[in-house]
Design a protein around this motif. Structure first.
Motif, mmCIF file in Angstrom:
data_model
loop_
_atom_site.group_PDB
_atom_site.id
_atom_site.type_symbol
_atom_site.label_atom_id
_atom_site.label_comp_id
_atom_site.label_asym_id
_atom_site.label_seq_id
_atom_site.Cartn_x
_atom_site.Cartn_y
_atom_site.Cartn_z
ATOM 1 N N ARG A 167 19.017 20.004 -2.291
ATOM 2 C CA ARG A 167 18.953 21.145 -3.199
ATOM 3 C C ARG A 167 17.537 21.344 -3.739
ATOM 4 N NH1 ARG A 167 22.622 21.058 -8.460
ATOM 5 N NH2 ARG A 167 24.202 20.892 -6.854
ATOM 6 N N TYR A 168 16.916 20.281 -4.176
ATOM 7 C CA TYR A 168 15.612 20.411 -4.818
ATOM 8 C C TYR A 168 14.452 20.442 -3.839
ATOM 9 C CZ TYR A 168 18.002 19.423 -9.224
ATOM 10 O OH TYR A 168 18.823 19.475 -10.306
ATOM 11 N N LEU A 169 14.489 19.603 -2.821
ATOM 12 C CA LEU A 169 13.331 19.470 -1.946
ATOM 13 C C LEU A 169 13.330 20.449 -0.769
ATOM 14 C CD1 LEU A 169 13.022 15.584 -1.941
ATOM 15 C CD2 LEU A 169 11.897 17.241 -3.422
ATOM 16 N N VAL A 170 14.496 20.823 -0.281
ATOM 17 C CA VAL A 170 14.559 21.744 0.861
ATOM 18 C C VAL A 170 14.788 23.165 0.378
ATOM 19 C CG1 VAL A 170 15.761 22.328 2.987
ATOM 20 C CG2 VAL A 170 15.348 19.932 2.416
ATOM 21 N N TYR A 171 15.923 23.388 -0.281
ATOM 22 C CA TYR A 171 16.255 24.744 -0.710
ATOM 23 C C TYR A 171 15.320 25.229 -1.812
ATOM 24 C CZ TYR A 171 20.544 23.785 1.846
ATOM 25 O OH TYR A 171 21.444 23.454 2.818
ATOM 26 N N GLY A 172 14.920 24.349 -2.687
ATOM 27 C CA GLY A 172 14.009 24.728 -3.759
ATOM 28 C C GLY A 172 12.650 25.165 -3.237
ATOM 29 N N ALA A 173 12.226 24.606 -2.123
ATOM 30 C CA ALA A 173 10.936 24.975 -1.536
ATOM 31 C C ALA A 173 10.998 26.342 -0.858
ATOM 32 C CB ALA A 173 10.502 23.916 -0.527
ATOM 33 N N GLN A 174 12.179 26.797 -0.487
ATOM 34 C CA GLN A 174 12.313 28.096 0.166
ATOM 35 C C GLN A 174 12.013 29.242 -0.791
ATOM 36 O OE1 GLN A 174 16.314 28.068 1.647
ATOM 37 N NE2 GLN A 174 15.743 27.068 3.555
ATOM 38 N N PHE A 175 12.365 29.086 -2.047
ATOM 39 C CA PHE A 175 12.223 30.180 -3.010
ATOM 40 C C PHE A 175 10.777 30.664 -3.153
ATOM 41 C CE2 PHE A 175 11.902 31.763 -7.406
ATOM 42 C CZ PHE A 175 12.727 32.873 -7.273
ATOM 43 N N PRO A 176 9.801 29.785 -3.438
ATOM 44 C CA PRO A 176 8.424 30.282 -3.547
ATOM 45 C C PRO A 176 7.879 30.837 -2.232
ATOM 46 C CG PRO A 176 8.477 27.904 -3.878
ATOM 47 C CD PRO A 176 9.892 28.370 -3.784
ATOM 48 N N ILE A 177 8.367 30.324 -1.115
ATOM 49 C CA ILE A 177 7.933 30.852 0.178
ATOM 50 C C ILE A 177 8.416 32.290 0.340
ATOM 51 C CG2 ILE A 177 8.251 30.637 2.675
ATOM 52 C CD1 ILE A 177 8.310 27.557 2.199
ATOM 53 N N TYR A 178 9.680 32.543 0.012
ATOM 54 C CA TYR A 178 10.209 33.908 0.091
ATOM 55 C C TYR A 178 9.495 34.840 -0.891
ATOM 56 C CZ TYR A 178 14.031 32.546 3.167
ATOM 57 O OH TYR A 178 14.773 32.104 4.225
ATOM 58 N N LEU A 179 9.190 34.352 -2.083
ATOM 59 C CA LEU A 179 8.445 35.173 -3.041
ATOM 60 C C LEU A 179 7.082 35.562 -2.486
ATOM 61 C CD1 LEU A 179 9.114 33.488 -6.504
ATOM 62 C CD2 LEU A 179 9.976 35.674 -5.685
ATOM 63 N N ALA A 180 6.395 34.602 -1.887
ATOM 64 C CA ALA A 180 5.066 34.873 -1.324
ATOM 65 C C ALA A 180 5.153 35.860 -0.163
ATOM 66 C CB ALA A 180 4.413 33.567 -0.867
ATOM 67 N N LEU A 181 6.132 35.691 0.707
ATOM 68 C CA LEU A 181 6.299 36.613 1.834
ATOM 69 C C LEU A 181 6.607 38.029 1.352
ATOM 70 C CD1 LEU A 181 8.306 34.417 4.371
ATOM 71 C CD2 LEU A 181 5.912 35.141 4.534
ATOM 72 N N ASP A 182 7.490 38.137 0.362
ATOM 73 C CA ASP A 182 7.808 39.458 -0.180
ATOM 74 C C ASP A 182 6.590 40.107 -0.828
ATOM 75 O OD1 ASP A 182 10.413 39.369 0.699
ATOM 76 O OD2 ASP A 182 11.233 38.729 -1.218
ATOM 77 N N ALA A 183 5.781 39.325 -1.538
ATOM 78 C CA ALA A 183 4.575 39.868 -2.161
ATOM 79 C C ALA A 183 3.586 40.349 -1.098
ATOM 80 C CB ALA A 183 3.922 38.813 -3.052
#
Length: 100
Positions: free
Chosen positions: A55-71
């Motif tokens: 939850r924290y190390l795999v899925y949690g790391a996806q969130f900032p990546i998606y934010l950066a891609l969307d930006a």
């Protein structure tokens, strides 16, 4: 909650997570300095590594990546993939896998 939202017919759902375990004395809360610096997740990871690591190390790391891609897409610096690649602009995509 997400899987059963259609069956519940309620306007709002709130998850209390670890609160009941702390109030019941089954688990300890992170020290004050960790809570003040946003590190309670790390304390919980050390308490239950087998259950929480993904939850924290795999899925949690996806969130900032998606934010950066969307930006980057919003600024026009990155082109959206074609629908044949599984991503269509302005279509919802899950941040997290439905499988656990």
């Amino acid at each position: 909650m997400h899987e059963h939202r259609e069956k519940l017919h309620v306007p709002v759902m709130a998850s209390v997570g670890q609160a009941f375990n702390i109030l019941a004395g089954r688990q300890h809360q992170a020290p004050q300095w960790m809570r003040e610096h946003g590190l309670e997740w790390l304390f919980r990871l050390f308490q239950e590594p087998r259950r929480l690591w993904r939850r924290y190390l795999v899925y949690g790391a996806q969130f900032p990546i998606y934010l950066a891609l969307d930006a980057l897409q919003a600024k026009g610096w990155l082109q959206a993939r074609s629908p044949s690649n599984g991503f269509e602009r302005n279509s919802p995509r899950p941040l997290f896998s439905q499988k656990h």
